[in-house]
Design an enzyme around this catalytic site. Structure first.
Site, mmCIF file in Angstrom:
data_model
loop_
_atom_site.group_PDB
_atom_site.id
_atom_site.type_symbol
_atom_site.label_atom_id
_atom_site.label_comp_id
_atom_site.label_asym_id
_atom_site.label_seq_id
_atom_site.Cartn_x
_atom_site.Cartn_y
_atom_site.Cartn_z
ATOM 1 N N ASN A 259 -125.569 -18.908 31.511
ATOM 2 C CA ASN A 259 -125.890 -17.491 31.652
ATOM 3 C C ASN A 259 -127.093 -17.141 30.781
ATOM 4 O O ASN A 259 -127.276 -17.680 29.685
ATOM 5 C CB ASN A 259 -124.681 -16.589 31.367
ATOM 6 C CG ASN A 259 -123.936 -16.914 30.079
ATOM 7 O OD1 ASN A 259 -123.987 -18.037 29.589
ATOM 8 N ND2 ASN A 259 -123.248 -15.934 29.543
ATOM 9 N N VAL A 260 -127.927 -16.250 31.317
ATOM 10 C CA VAL A 260 -129.146 -15.824 30.634
ATOM 11 C C VAL A 260 -129.155 -14.294 30.647
ATOM 12 O O VAL A 260 -129.419 -13.678 31.680
ATOM 13 C CB VAL A 260 -130.413 -16.370 31.332
ATOM 14 C CG1 VAL A 260 -131.664 -15.951 30.565
ATOM 15 C CG2 VAL A 260 -130.350 -17.896 31.468
ATOM 16 N N GLU A 261 -128.823 -13.703 29.495
ATOM 17 C CA GLU A 261 -128.718 -12.241 29.430
ATOM 18 C C GLU A 261 -130.061 -11.615 29.072
ATOM 19 O O GLU A 261 -131.030 -12.303 28.763
ATOM 20 C CB GLU A 261 -127.626 -11.871 28.412
ATOM 21 C CG GLU A 261 -126.263 -12.353 28.869
ATOM 22 C CD GLU A 261 -125.137 -11.992 27.912
ATOM 23 O OE1 GLU A 261 -125.413 -11.579 26.766
ATOM 24 O OE2 GLU A 261 -123.970 -12.132 28.342
ATOM 25 N N ALA B 36 -131.884 -7.741 27.374
ATOM 26 C CA ALA B 36 -131.678 -6.453 26.713
ATOM 27 C C ALA B 36 -131.495 -5.340 27.738
ATOM 28 O O ALA B 36 -130.807 -4.352 27.478
ATOM 29 C CB ALA B 36 -132.855 -6.144 25.804
ATOM 30 N N CYS B 37 -132.119 -5.494 28.894
ATOM 31 C CA CYS B 37 -131.850 -4.619 30.040
ATOM 32 C C CYS B 37 -130.679 -5.275 30.783
ATOM 33 O O CYS B 37 -130.865 -6.163 31.610
ATOM 34 C CB CYS B 37 -133.092 -4.517 30.917
ATOM 35 S SG CYS B 37 -132.835 -3.497 32.365
ATOM 36 N N TYR B 38 -129.471 -4.878 30.428
ATOM 37 C CA TYR B 38 -128.253 -5.607 30.803
ATOM 38 C C TYR B 38 -128.175 -6.072 32.262
ATOM 39 O O TYR B 38 -127.781 -7.195 32.532
ATOM 40 C CB TYR B 38 -127.008 -4.773 30.478
ATOM 41 C CG TYR B 38 -126.611 -4.742 29.024
ATOM 42 C CD1 TYR B 38 -127.499 -5.120 28.015
ATOM 43 C CD2 TYR B 38 -125.351 -4.305 28.654
ATOM 44 C CE1 TYR B 38 -127.126 -5.058 26.679
ATOM 45 C CE2 TYR B 38 -124.971 -4.251 27.316
ATOM 46 C CZ TYR B 38 -125.859 -4.626 26.338
ATOM 47 O OH TYR B 38 -125.494 -4.582 25.018
ATOM 48 N N CYS C 57 -125.877 -14.978 35.780
ATOM 49 C CA CYS C 57 -124.746 -15.861 35.478
ATOM 50 C C CYS C 57 -125.165 -17.329 35.547
ATOM 51 O O CYS C 57 -126.149 -17.694 36.198
ATOM 52 C CB CYS C 57 -123.621 -15.637 36.481
ATOM 53 S SG CYS C 57 -122.965 -13.960 36.521
ATOM 54 N N GLU D 190 -123.702 -19.721 37.157
ATOM 55 C CA GLU D 190 -123.582 -20.270 38.509
ATOM 56 C C GLU D 190 -124.860 -20.036 39.308
ATOM 57 O O GLU D 190 -125.360 -20.924 39.998
ATOM 58 C CB GLU D 190 -122.394 -19.625 39.243
ATOM 59 C CG GLU D 190 -121.056 -19.843 38.573
ATOM 60 C CD GLU D 190 -120.677 -18.720 37.609
ATOM 61 O OE1 GLU D 190 -121.542 -18.260 36.830
ATOM 62 O OE2 GLU D 190 -119.507 -18.313 37.642
#
Ligand SMILES: [Zn+2]
Length: 159
Positions: free
Chosen positions: A68-70, A72-74, A79, A81
């Site tokens: 997963n790569v999050e 700051a702009c949610y 994900c 996958e």
């Protein structure tokens, strides 16, 4: 890395109803379980603190990992996958045999979110998703079981 050839005719969305693929071998499952755990270590999840790793097995026996790569702009977070699928597609692989997913959740098997199930569905209804716990146990379901009555590419061809 050892590669295993599969008859992946069911993984081809041109021929989605023919289920002729042999089960994923024990050795290949173990490799997928290992790769998804390793991929989890690369997760970029400073907001959720919920690392997830994925390992995607193509019909050619190639494995693509993802985490997963999050952001700051949610809503822009992606994900594990879908990261794995996008890596594979971007390198020319669209026939998939199986995916394994790992998280740190001791209590529950990690399951793909609805968005990921739909993205998986794009490529076939009939491939295997291994949902694991950190202790190495897993449950496996086909995508058809995870996303019944789904909408996919062939539905657009009906018009
Ligand atoms: Zn997801």
């Amino acid at each position: 890395m050892a590669q295993v050839q599969y008859d992946c005719s069911r993984g081809n969305h041109q021929n989605i109803t023919n289920s002729t693929t042999s089960p994923v071998g024990h050795e290949q499952i173990q490799l997928l379980l290992h790769v998804c755990k390793e991929a989890k270590k690369s997760a970029y999840c400073p907001y959720s603190h919920f690392p997830v790793g994925a390992a995607l097995l193509t019909c050619d026996g190639k494995i693509f990992s993802g985490c997963n790569v999050e952001n700051a702009c949610y809503p822009l977070g992606v994900c594990a996958e879908r990261t794995a699928i996008q890596k594979a597609v971007s390198e020319g692989y669209v026939n998939f045999r199986a995916m394994a997913i790992a998280s740190n959740s001791e209590e529950d098997f990690i399951v793909p979110c609805g968005a990921c199930r739909q993205v998986m569905r794009e490529f076939s209804r009939d491939w295997d998703i291994y949902m694991t716990k950190p202790d190495g146990t897993y449950i496996v379901k086909t995508l058809q079981e995870l996303l019944p009555l789904s909408f996919g590419p062939e539905d657009l061809k009906k018009f």
